[in-house]
Write an enzyme that holds these catalytic residues in place. Sequence first.
Site, mmCIF file in Angstrom:
data_model
loop_
_atom_site.group_PDB
_atom_site.id
_atom_site.type_symbol
_atom_site.label_atom_id
_atom_site.label_comp_id
_atom_site.label_asym_id
_atom_site.label_seq_id
_atom_site.Cartn_x
_atom_site.Cartn_y
_atom_site.Cartn_z
ATOM 1 N N GLU A 175 0.823 -1.227 0.000
ATOM 2 C CA GLU A 175 0.000 0.000 0.000
ATOM 3 C C GLU A 175 0.851 1.269 0.000
ATOM 4 O O GLU A 175 0.660 2.162 0.833
ATOM 5 C CB GLU A 175 -0.960 -0.004 1.194
ATOM 6 C CG GLU A 175 -2.014 -1.082 1.079
ATOM 7 C CD GLU A 175 -3.144 -0.983 2.118
ATOM 8 O OE1 GLU A 175 -3.041 -0.197 3.071
ATOM 9 O OE2 GLU A 175 -4.124 -1.734 1.963
ATOM 10 N N GLU A 294 -5.659 -8.190 -0.514
ATOM 11 C CA GLU A 294 -6.333 -7.895 0.759
ATOM 12 C C GLU A 294 -7.790 -7.627 0.435
ATOM 13 O O GLU A 294 -8.111 -6.709 -0.326
ATOM 14 C CB GLU A 294 -5.740 -6.676 1.474
ATOM 15 C CG GLU A 294 -4.410 -6.956 2.120
ATOM 16 C CD GLU A 294 -3.912 -5.802 2.999
ATOM 17 O OE1 GLU A 294 -4.737 -5.098 3.600
ATOM 18 O OE2 GLU A 294 -2.692 -5.619 3.047
HETATM 19 O O1 AHR Z 1 -5.137 -5.938 6.870
HETATM 20 C C1 AHR Z 1 -5.016 -4.825 7.708
HETATM 21 C C2 AHR Z 1 -4.285 -3.684 7.028
HETATM 22 O O2 AHR Z 1 -5.077 -3.164 6.000
HETATM 23 C C3 AHR Z 1 -2.992 -4.009 6.348
HETATM 24 O O3 AHR Z 1 -1.910 -3.987 7.206
HETATM 25 C C4 AHR Z 1 -2.856 -2.919 5.332
HETATM 26 O O4 AHR Z 1 -2.142 -3.311 4.213
HETATM 27 C C5 AHR Z 1 -4.288 -2.514 5.039
HETATM 28 O O5 AHR Z 1 -4.472 -1.155 5.136
#
Ligand code: AHR
Length: 501
Positions: A175, A294
């Site tokens: 990210e 994610e």
């Molecule tokens: O999954 C929780 C968090 O969400 C992770 O660390 C990050 O990559 C995202 O913002």
Amino acid sequence: MDKLKANLILDKNYQIAKVDERIYGSFIEHLGRAVYGGIYQPDHVEADEQGFRKDVIELVKQLQVPIVRYPGGNMVSAYNWEDGVGTKEDRPRRLELAWRTIETNQVGTNEFADWAKKVGAEVMMAVNLGTRGIDAARNLIEYTNHPGGTYWSDLRRSHGYQEPHRIKTWCLGNEMDGPWQVGHKTAYEYGRIAQETGKAMKLVDPTIELVACGSSSTAMQTFPEYEATTLDVAYEQVDYISLHQYYGNRSNDSANYLAKNLDMDHFIKTVIATCDYIKAKHRSKKSIQLSFDEWNVWYHSNDADKKIEPWSIAPPQLEDHYNFEDALLVGSMLITFLQHADRVKMAAMAQLVNVIAPIMTENNGRAWKQTIFYPYMHASVYGRGISLKPILTTPKYDSKDFTDVPYVDSAAVYNEEQEELTIFLVNKHLQSTMPIDMDLRSFQGYQLIEHIELAHDDLKAVNTVDHQAVSPQQNRNTCLSDGLLTAQLAKTSWNVIRLKK
Ligand code: AHR
């Protein structure tokens, strides 16, 4: 108003693509109780010789998770991988900046690789492109993947790992578009470091595959320019672009909430278009594939997390307790991946244990299944084969943010070797059962095995350590005759209809 009835035609020749089983991946970050108190608890009665909880391993195996992303997440952007290898007593305690906790480093690269083997998964390893860069990444891959005879590979051997871990899939940071990220970068800055780090890593091991960061959600101001610029700079080295997205029902509007996989669909289509635009611009023959590494529901724990004191070890962070409607949206998100099986080749439910997770544990106690465990398990176990193109006619509705929301979502997976067909369906209607007719005449000689249903009268019903209020049941009213299947999809339900020759 549309008549409340849906119709589905499936033909074994209408194919989207073979499902890459890695879409059923997940994620373990050094965050909250995911590692410590989750997968690892040496003083637990269920701990194995390495301190891993066997009860958790058993639940992860039920999910048949093929690949697990590690060690972050936001955490990786200030992580020194060297802290997590070698003698445990000598490993430093560090301030973990992303989640403002203390990281003891009792689990690191080697232990995680061992754990992944125990659950039957590959590791998808992320490197730190926040505070670090080319040097740390090339050393790490020499440590994990080079056989021996060099400084870093021999260090691994001296730590008791003669054979390399041969980690194939690597994330170039996490990210990096997010201002919250330690070492956040503009798309151009990130594209450059991704390109050069990727180049060095592939010089060490040319067999690896690299995932570049895309946008952290569709809400980012820089979406989709971040993807476009990053790929423009790093196209040559990169194989996948990542997508991240979490949803919540903050305004308690379930009709709108259950439609949010349409936003995911829009996200996927936009990223495909962006990748293909850069492909055309570069006159390239290579297509970039998507890694949705994610995804989940995440909002229940937001307020509780604000109250957690900083600098403790493994506090209960991001511990969402999922309800029934969350399981329905998770089911629809899985269906969306299957509908894009031609381009979404990897995905990671974030996360796996305790932290926004299908599996929960009590410290020193039991492990149990959240509501979202079930659609994830069904898709992973039965959704392997060829994703078929469903020809679906369904009534639709409008909600606050979406128009023409299909009441029924569907995907189908045909497993040629096993001669099995599995149909996944969500009925989003809040009040009504949805009758559905299916034309399955191309599956001659197939019999109905079962219709699994996840349904509950209360959208807010949750599971607890003591009671699985939301768990799958058999729907015995489904019939198959002469290739025509008729079923009743209960109001707000997740359905898995299985056929076999
Ligand atoms: O999954 C929780 C968090 O969400 C992770 O660390 C990050 O990559 C995202 O913002």
